[in-house]
Design a protein around this motif. Structure first.
Motif, PDB file in Angstrom:
ATOM      1  N   TYR A  15      -4.307   8.854  -3.670  1.00  0.00           N
ATOM      2  CA  TYR A  15      -4.391   8.753  -2.211  1.00  0.00           C
ATOM      3  C   TYR A  15      -4.462  10.100  -1.560  1.00  0.00           C
ATOM      4  O   TYR A  15      -3.853  10.989  -1.617  1.00  0.00           O
ATOM      5  N   PRO A  64       0.342   9.165  -6.069  1.00  0.00           N
ATOM      6  CA  PRO A  64      -0.044  10.102  -5.000  1.00  0.00           C
ATOM      7  C   PRO A  64      -1.357  10.831  -5.309  1.00  0.00           C
ATOM      8  O   PRO A  64      -2.042  11.260  -4.383  1.00  0.00           O
ATOM      9  N   TRP A  82       0.842  -1.198   0.000  1.00  0.00           N
ATOM     10  CA  TRP A  82       0.000   0.000   0.000  1.00  0.00           C
ATOM     11  C   TRP A  82       0.880   1.253   0.000  1.00  0.00           C
ATOM     12  O   TRP A  82       0.629   2.205  -0.730  1.00  0.00           O
ATOM     13  N   TRP A  83       1.929   1.252   0.802  1.00  0.00           N
ATOM     14  CA  TRP A  83       2.840   2.389   0.883  1.00  0.00           C
ATOM     15  C   TRP A  83       3.499   2.641  -0.473  1.00  0.00           C
ATOM     16  O   TRP A  83       3.591   3.787  -0.918  1.00  0.00           O
ATOM     17  N   ASN A  94       2.343   1.753  -3.440  1.00  0.00           N
ATOM     18  CA  ASN A  94       1.310   2.249  -4.352  1.00  0.00           C
ATOM     19  C   ASN A  94       1.004   3.714  -4.091  1.00  0.00           C
ATOM     20  O   ASN A  94       0.764   4.485  -5.022  1.00  0.00           O
ATOM     21  N   LYS A  95       1.008   4.093  -2.828  1.00  0.00           N
ATOM     22  CA  LYS A  95       0.761   5.493  -2.474  1.00  0.00           C
ATOM     23  C   LYS A  95       1.866   6.377  -3.052  1.00  0.00           C
ATOM     24  O   LYS A  95       1.608   7.489  -3.507  1.00  0.00           O
TER      25      LYS A  95
END
Length: 74
Positions: free
Chosen positions: A74, A71, A63-64, A66-67
């Motif tokens: 998210y 950006p 998840w991090w 992908n964030k």
């Protein structure tokens, strides 16, 4: 007699630390549509490394990443 309360520890191989540039490269690979096997392995290794560095589950590390890659979402 072996106690049923004994828990066995499984050996877990710890990946070699990736340089920050490899993690950045994996973030860029996430933006691609068709990934080669090597690119997929780089992303997997980056997820493992981020999970190790941040002391979190692989799902949270993914998840991090992908964030970081997206950006605007998210």
């Amino acid at each position: 007699m072996l106690s049923t309360l004994t828990k066995f520890k499984h050996s877990v191989s710890v990946p070699v630390s990736l340089p920050t540039s490899a993690i950045e490269q994996a973030i860029q690979f996430l933006k691609l549509y068709n990934l080669s096997d090597d690119q997929q392995l780089t992303i997997k290794a980056a997820i493992d490394e981020v999970a190790l560095q941040r002391n979190c589950f692989r799902q949270q590390a993914a998840w991090w990443l992908n964030k970081k890659a997206f950006p605007e979402i998210y």
